[in-house]
Design an enzyme around this catalytic site. Structure first.
Site, PDB file in Angstrom:
ATOM      1  N   GLN A  18     -19.312 -16.202 -52.146  1.00  0.00           N
ATOM      2  CA  GLN A  18     -18.791 -17.432 -51.540  1.00  0.00           C
ATOM      3  C   GLN A  18     -19.061 -18.659 -52.426  1.00  0.00           C
ATOM      4  O   GLN A  18     -19.224 -19.769 -51.924  1.00  0.00           O
ATOM      5  CB  GLN A  18     -19.368 -17.630 -50.140  1.00  0.00           C
ATOM      6  CG  GLN A  18     -18.739 -16.725 -49.085  1.00  0.00           C
ATOM      7  CD  GLN A  18     -17.236 -16.984 -48.916  1.00  0.00           C
ATOM      8  OE1 GLN A  18     -16.766 -18.100 -49.070  1.00  0.00           O
ATOM      9  NE2 GLN A  18     -16.493 -15.941 -48.594  1.00  0.00           N
ATOM     10  N   SER A  19     -19.076 -18.458 -53.731  1.00  0.00           N
ATOM     11  CA  SER A  19     -19.359 -19.562 -54.651  1.00  0.00           C
ATOM     12  C   SER A  19     -18.337 -20.700 -54.530  1.00  0.00           C
ATOM     13  O   SER A  19     -17.125 -20.487 -54.682  1.00  0.00           O
ATOM     14  CB  SER A  19     -19.342 -19.024 -56.086  1.00  0.00           C
ATOM     15  OG  SER A  19     -19.312 -20.096 -57.011  1.00  0.00           O
ATOM     16  N   ASN A  20     -18.846 -21.895 -54.279  1.00  0.00           N
ATOM     17  CA  ASN A  20     -17.983 -23.088 -54.277  1.00  0.00           C
ATOM     18  C   ASN A  20     -17.597 -23.458 -55.704  1.00  0.00           C
ATOM     19  O   ASN A  20     -16.508 -23.954 -55.963  1.00  0.00           O
ATOM     20  CB  ASN A  20     -18.712 -24.273 -53.647  1.00  0.00           C
ATOM     21  CG  ASN A  20     -19.173 -23.952 -52.245  1.00  0.00           C
ATOM     22  OD1 ASN A  20     -18.357 -23.645 -51.388  1.00  0.00           O
ATOM     23  ND2 ASN A  20     -20.482 -24.005 -52.018  1.00  0.00           N
TER      24      ASN A  20
END
Ligand code: PLP
Length: 320
Positions: free
Chosen positions: A72-74
């Protein structure tokens, strides 16, 4: 020295007073800097770093942007959006298990056309190196963006961001941020003096411990100062707090859920499960413990991340 920059972000981001949260907690005066609204594919703090990283990539005449992060890396989502917007191929090394149904940031990575390579958390940095080499062998010209965009070049985004504080009439005693790969905090500390900021900057650890984060921020500050020719800044300015890491990176617990709900209910403001939810939980606890003076002005610097609200397992944990 002037470091090349491509203007991408919607700047300056707004600073908003949070009257109902301030009342609910009984002071200090709480404000929010809206870097969740930087405009690139739902925005966030990485957009400021990418303005400088993209300029470096362009100077190297690359055709592929490669980076790494959690599922879920921004950061990776903003790299994917950037790649789509400027016509680069994007390859992301993501740690985690490929889900049957992509949600949150991962869904956005796909919409932006990123190619995703799955890895374990322990192996992802090695995998990044391997992917760069493979791309070169295939005749591509890859540009490697480090984890979190935290390099001397990337952190220039936050050296510059500090100048936006001068546009605001009130002076702040504290800035509170989530701090993880350290580039945001290092940039802010380097940029503070030039921007006339005389308050303190507190990084709430998202993972790891004070010693690790302190040393990461310190070395980034040294590299950043060297790159842009600023005088070195004392390591004594690095303030970090690892009391709130809870179950570790990406594990949302009761404090984060409470913080997300409190900000939503008092201000209609959305935090994220991994970074700003944790940092706000720390801020709220510190306020309750009397860490700040009642008259202090505290700026909670919102670094983004809200698309993860709509990702498993957070989506289920936030029901009711
Ligand atoms: C990456 C990220 C951070 C941490 O910034 P660093 O520069 O890596 O310390 C904080 N908040 C959000 C939402 C992020 O995506």
């Amino acid at each position: 020295m002037k470091i090349p920059r491509v203007p991408i972000a919607h700047l300056p981001t707004r600073i908003e007073y949070l009257p109902r949260l301030t009342d609910a907690l009984g002071g200090p005066q709480l404000y929010c800097k809206r870097d969740d609204q930087t405009g690139l594919g739902f925005g966030g703090n990485k957009t400021r770093k990418l303005e400088f990283l993209l300029a470096e990539a362009r100077a190297q005449n690359v055709d592929t942007l490669v980076s790494v992060g959690a599922i879920q890396s921004n950061h990776c989502r903003q790299v994917a959006a950037l790649s789509a917007r400027f016509g680069y191929q994007c390859i992301l090394v993501l740690s985690g298990d490929e889900p049957a149904l992509a949600s949150g940031n991962l869904l956005l990575d796909q919409l932006f056309g990123a190619k995703i390579v799955w890895s374990t958390r322990d192996n992802r940095l090695q995998m990044l190196e391997d992917i760069v080499k493979t791309a070169q062998h295939e005749g591509r010209r890859p540009y490697k963006i480090p984890y979190g965009g935290s390099s001397a070049v990337g952190l220039m985004g936050y050296v510059e961001a500090m100048k936006e504080l001068e546009l605001f009439p009130e002076k702040f005693d504290w800035i509170v941020i989530p701090s993880s790969s350290g580039g945001t905090q290092a940039g802010m500390l380097l940029g503070a003096k030039g921007a006339g900021f005389t308050g303190k900057i507190l990084g709430i650890c998202i993972e790891g411990n004070n010693r690790e984060l302190h040393s990461t921020v310190a070395s980034l500050m040294r590299e950043g100062a060297e790159l842009c020719g600023l005088p070195p800044v004392s390591e004594d300015t690095i303030l970090v707090n690892d009391h709130y890491v809870g179950g570790g990176y990406g594990i949302m617990g009761t404090p984060e859920i409470e913080a997300i709900k409190l900000l939503a209910l008092t201000e209609g403001l959305l935090l994220d499960p991994v970074y700003t939810g944790r940092a706000a939980a720390g801020l709220i606890d510190l306020v309750r413990k009397g860490f700040f003076n009642k008259t202090d002005r505290v700026l909670f610097w919102h670094t983004g991340g809200t698309p993860a609200l709509f990702a498993e397992p957070y989506l289920s944990l936030l029901q009711h």
